[in-house]
Design a protein around this motif. Structure first.
Motif, PDB file in Angstrom:
ATOM      1  N   UNK A 143      -3.348  11.330 -14.714  1.00  0.00           N
ATOM      2  CA  UNK A 143      -2.232  10.830 -13.921  1.00  0.00           C
ATOM      3  C   UNK A 143      -2.558   9.496 -13.267  1.00  0.00           C
ATOM      4  N   UNK A 144      -3.801   9.351 -12.783  1.00  0.00           N
ATOM      5  CA  UNK A 144      -4.218   8.074 -12.204  1.00  0.00           C
ATOM      6  C   UNK A 144      -4.146   6.963 -13.251  1.00  0.00           C
ATOM      7  N   UNK A 145      -4.626   7.282 -14.457  1.00  0.00           N
ATOM      8  CA  UNK A 145      -4.613   6.280 -15.519  1.00  0.00           C
ATOM      9  C   UNK A 145      -3.181   5.880 -15.861  1.00  0.00           C
ATOM     10  N   UNK A 146      -2.284   6.836 -15.824  1.00  0.00           N
ATOM     11  CA  UNK A 146      -0.888   6.553 -16.162  1.00  0.00           C
ATOM     12  C   UNK A 146      -0.250   5.592 -15.163  1.00  0.00           C
ATOM     13  N   UNK A 147      -0.522   5.769 -13.872  1.00  0.00           N
ATOM     14  CA  UNK A 147       0.130   4.916 -12.879  1.00  0.00           C
ATOM     15  C   UNK A 147      -0.561   3.563 -12.727  1.00  0.00           C
ATOM     16  N   UNK A 148      -1.784   3.429 -13.232  1.00  0.00           N
ATOM     17  CA  UNK A 148      -2.467   2.142 -13.152  1.00  0.00           C
ATOM     18  C   UNK A 148      -1.912   1.173 -14.193  1.00  0.00           C
ATOM     19  N   UNK A 149      -1.720  -0.062 -13.774  1.00  0.00           N
ATOM     20  CA  UNK A 149      -1.306  -1.111 -14.697  1.00  0.00           C
ATOM     21  C   UNK A 149      -2.500  -1.495 -15.577  1.00  0.00           C
ATOM     22  N   UNK A 150      -2.257  -2.126 -16.713  1.00  0.00           N
ATOM     23  CA  UNK A 150      -3.374  -2.626 -17.524  1.00  0.00           C
ATOM     24  C   UNK A 150      -4.300  -3.501 -16.681  1.00  0.00           C
ATOM     25  N   UNK A 151      -5.595  -3.266 -16.832  1.00  0.00           N
ATOM     26  CA  UNK A 151      -6.567  -4.016 -16.045  1.00  0.00           C
ATOM     27  C   UNK A 151      -6.763  -3.478 -14.652  1.00  0.00           C
ATOM     28  N   UNK A 152      -6.147  -2.329 -14.334  1.00  0.00           N
ATOM     29  CA  UNK A 152      -6.262  -1.741 -13.003  1.00  0.00           C
ATOM     30  C   UNK A 152      -7.577  -1.014 -12.805  1.00  0.00           C
ATOM     31  N   UNK A 153      -7.884  -0.727 -11.548  1.00  0.00           N
ATOM     32  CA  UNK A 153      -9.174  -0.139 -11.178  1.00  0.00           C
ATOM     33  C   UNK A 153      -8.977   1.181 -10.443  1.00  0.00           C
TER      34      UNK A 153
ATOM     35  N   UNK B 272     -10.514  18.482  -4.215  1.00  0.00           N
ATOM     36  CA  UNK B 272      -9.418  19.411  -3.976  1.00  0.00           C
ATOM     37  C   UNK B 272      -8.412  19.414  -5.113  1.00  0.00           C
ATOM     38  N   UNK B 273      -8.686  18.709  -6.196  1.00  0.00           N
ATOM     39  CA  UNK B 273      -7.761  18.675  -7.330  1.00  0.00           C
ATOM     40  C   UNK B 273      -7.755  20.030  -8.041  1.00  0.00           C
ATOM     41  N   UNK B 274      -6.570  20.508  -8.410  1.00  0.00           N
ATOM     42  CA  UNK B 274      -6.454  21.755  -9.177  1.00  0.00           C
ATOM     43  C   UNK B 274      -7.120  21.596 -10.539  1.00  0.00           C
ATOM     44  N   UNK B 275      -6.782  20.507 -11.215  1.00  0.00           N
ATOM     45  CA  UNK B 275      -7.280  20.203 -12.552  1.00  0.00           C
ATOM     46  C   UNK B 275      -7.687  18.740 -12.526  1.00  0.00           C
ATOM     47  N   UNK B 276      -8.992  18.490 -12.383  1.00  0.00           N
ATOM     48  CA  UNK B 276      -9.453  17.117 -12.170  1.00  0.00           C
ATOM     49  C   UNK B 276      -9.148  16.221 -13.355  1.00  0.00           C
TER      50      UNK B 276
ATOM     51  N   UNK C  12       0.821  -1.200   0.000  1.00  0.00           N
ATOM     52  CA  UNK C  12       0.000   0.000   0.000  1.00  0.00           C
ATOM     53  C   UNK C  12       0.856   1.250   0.000  1.00  0.00           C
ATOM     54  N   UNK C  13       0.346   2.289  -0.668  1.00  0.00           N
ATOM     55  CA  UNK C  13       0.959   3.608  -0.621  1.00  0.00           C
ATOM     56  C   UNK C  13      -0.127   4.603  -0.228  1.00  0.00           C
ATOM     57  N   UNK C  14       0.162   5.425   0.777  1.00  0.00           N
ATOM     58  CA  UNK C  14      -0.765   6.444   1.255  1.00  0.00           C
ATOM     59  C   UNK C  14      -0.241   7.804   0.835  1.00  0.00           C
ATOM     60  N   UNK C  15      -1.021   8.521   0.017  1.00  0.00           N
ATOM     61  CA  UNK C  15      -0.598   9.819  -0.504  1.00  0.00           C
ATOM     62  C   UNK C  15      -1.477  10.917   0.062  1.00  0.00           C
ATOM     63  N   UNK C  16      -0.836  11.981   0.545  1.00  0.00           N
ATOM     64  CA  UNK C  16      -1.564  13.146   1.023  1.00  0.00           C
ATOM     65  C   UNK C  16      -0.663  14.369   0.889  1.00  0.00           C
TER      66      UNK C  16
ATOM     67  N   UNK D 152      -2.026  15.641  -8.279  1.00  0.00           N
ATOM     68  CA  UNK D 152      -1.885  15.961  -9.702  1.00  0.00           C
ATOM     69  C   UNK D 152      -0.474  15.696 -10.215  1.00  0.00           C
ATOM     70  N   UNK D 153       0.455  15.411  -9.308  1.00  0.00           N
ATOM     71  CA  UNK D 153       1.849  15.155  -9.700  1.00  0.00           C
ATOM     72  C   UNK D 153       2.341  13.918  -8.963  1.00  0.00           C
ATOM     73  N   UNK D 154       1.808  12.777  -9.318  1.00  0.00           N
ATOM     74  CA  UNK D 154       2.126  11.537  -8.614  1.00  0.00           C
ATOM     75  C   UNK D 154       3.576  11.141  -8.844  1.00  0.00           C
ATOM     76  N   UNK D 155       4.359  10.960  -7.784  1.00  0.00           N
ATOM     77  CA  UNK D 155       5.761  10.551  -7.930  1.00  0.00           C
ATOM     78  C   UNK D 155       5.881   9.034  -8.029  1.00  0.00           C
ATOM     79  N   UNK D 156       5.129   8.462  -8.958  1.00  0.00           N
ATOM     80  CA  UNK D 156       5.054   7.009  -9.091  1.00  0.00           C
ATOM     81  C   UNK D 156       5.335   6.605 -10.531  1.00  0.00           C
ATOM     82  N   UNK D 157       5.837   5.405 -10.682  1.00  0.00           N
ATOM     83  CA  UNK D 157       6.156   4.896 -12.005  1.00  0.00           C
ATOM     84  C   UNK D 157       4.878   4.546 -12.780  1.00  0.00           C
TER      85      UNK D 157
END
Length: 306
Positions: A149-159, A139-143, A73-77, A119-124
């Protein structure tokens, strides 16, 4: 999300300041989180890596840890004090604090604390199987950029699974403030249908959107405002009015809100939007071109087709 730009530094300051009081005032936030967690019961996904976006004091994170005991798990805030509170909620062994772009192997079963802007996820890219967010996306600046960005860090088939607030949230308070001045005092929120469109534009497949109205009631306006302040729900618009209301303005605000009183109580409406969508096979690039793989003899090539 407000009609005008959010002051990121003010958002961080408000949530940092509210970390100590958050749990005492977050009745609605826990209820929505519980309802979002129930929606995971209908998903067959068993993620190896989970990202909790806007983890706050870790209420949802603790439940995700219990549900996906084998996952990393990763907790981001954005607020360091919130992450410190989340750390205290869970057992200490297995915790790691890092903000690198690549995380440890899933077999480590660690929980990482990541202080960063959603909005700037430091994730691969392709590093997560589940991105989860309960009442943070407002609270997102640009939803739309955040969803990409969420789509980018999700693996294929991710939710992606989330809850956020819709336009009718705090409508009584917004109406009462209009009797004071024209400055923004209450955050503005994005419509369910617009969020669905953003998910499609971000590359997600099969988005499902739901909405429900939850209403809290208060004896007086001061108690409502104390709850909002206690969870860090501070008006962070760059065009917000600075300073406190004077006695005369506060009296007019109370009178205006009293018009909404029902059976002796003041209602506070919250339009809660729930959504989930899949990352798909991720064969389509951001510019809309699809990547097709095929073999020519012993050579593999990739083409970008319009």
């Amino acid at each position: 999300m407000t009609e005008s730009e959010l002051d990121f530094a003010e958002v961080r300051r408000a949530f940092d300041h509210a970390a100590a009081s958050y749990d005492a005032h977050a009745v609605l936030q826990r209820e929505v989180c519980d309802r979002l967690l129930e929606r995971l019961d209908f998903m067959t996904l068993q993620p190896g890596r989970v990202l909790d976006v806007g983890s706050g004091t870790g209420y949802g994170l603790a439940h995700l840890r219990a549900r996906y005991a084998e996952a990393e798990l990763s907790a981001l805030d954005i607020a360091p004090a919130m992450l410190s509170a989340a750390r205290a909620r869970l057992p200490q062994p297995g915790w790691a604090q890092r903000a690198r772009s690549r995380l440890a192997p899933a077999s480590a079963r660690a929980t990482h604390l990541v202080c960063a802007d959603m909005a700037r996820l430091p994730l691969a890219p392709n590093s997560m199987n589940l991105v989860w967010s309960s009442l943070a996306l407002q609270w997102a600046h640009d939803l739309e950029a955040t969803l990409k960005g969420f789509h980018q860090v999700l693996a294929p088939g991710g939710l992606l699974m989330f809850a956020t607030f819709g336009p009718d949230t705090l409508k009584e308070l917004r109406a009462a403030f209009r009797s004071i001045d024209d400055a923004p005092h209450v955050n503005r929120f994005i419509d369910l249908h617009d969020i669905g469109d953003m998910l499609i534009h971000a590359g997600f497949a099969s988005p499902v959107m739901e909405m429900e109205i939850l209403t809290l009631t208060y004896a007086d306006l001061k108690t409502l405002m104390r709850d909002l302040k206690g969870i860090g729900a501070h008006n962070a618009a760059t065009t917000r009015r600075r300073g406190l209301l004077g006695k005369s303005a506060w009296a007019r605000l109370e009178q205006a809100y009293a018009l909404h009183r029902i059976e002796g109580r003041l209602p506070a409406t919250f339009e809660v939007i729930y959504g989930h969508a899949w990352s798909g096979d991720k064969t389509r690039r951001e510019d809309g071109r699809q990547v097709i793989e095929f073999n020519i003899g012993a050579r593999r090539r990739k083409l970008g087709l319009a």
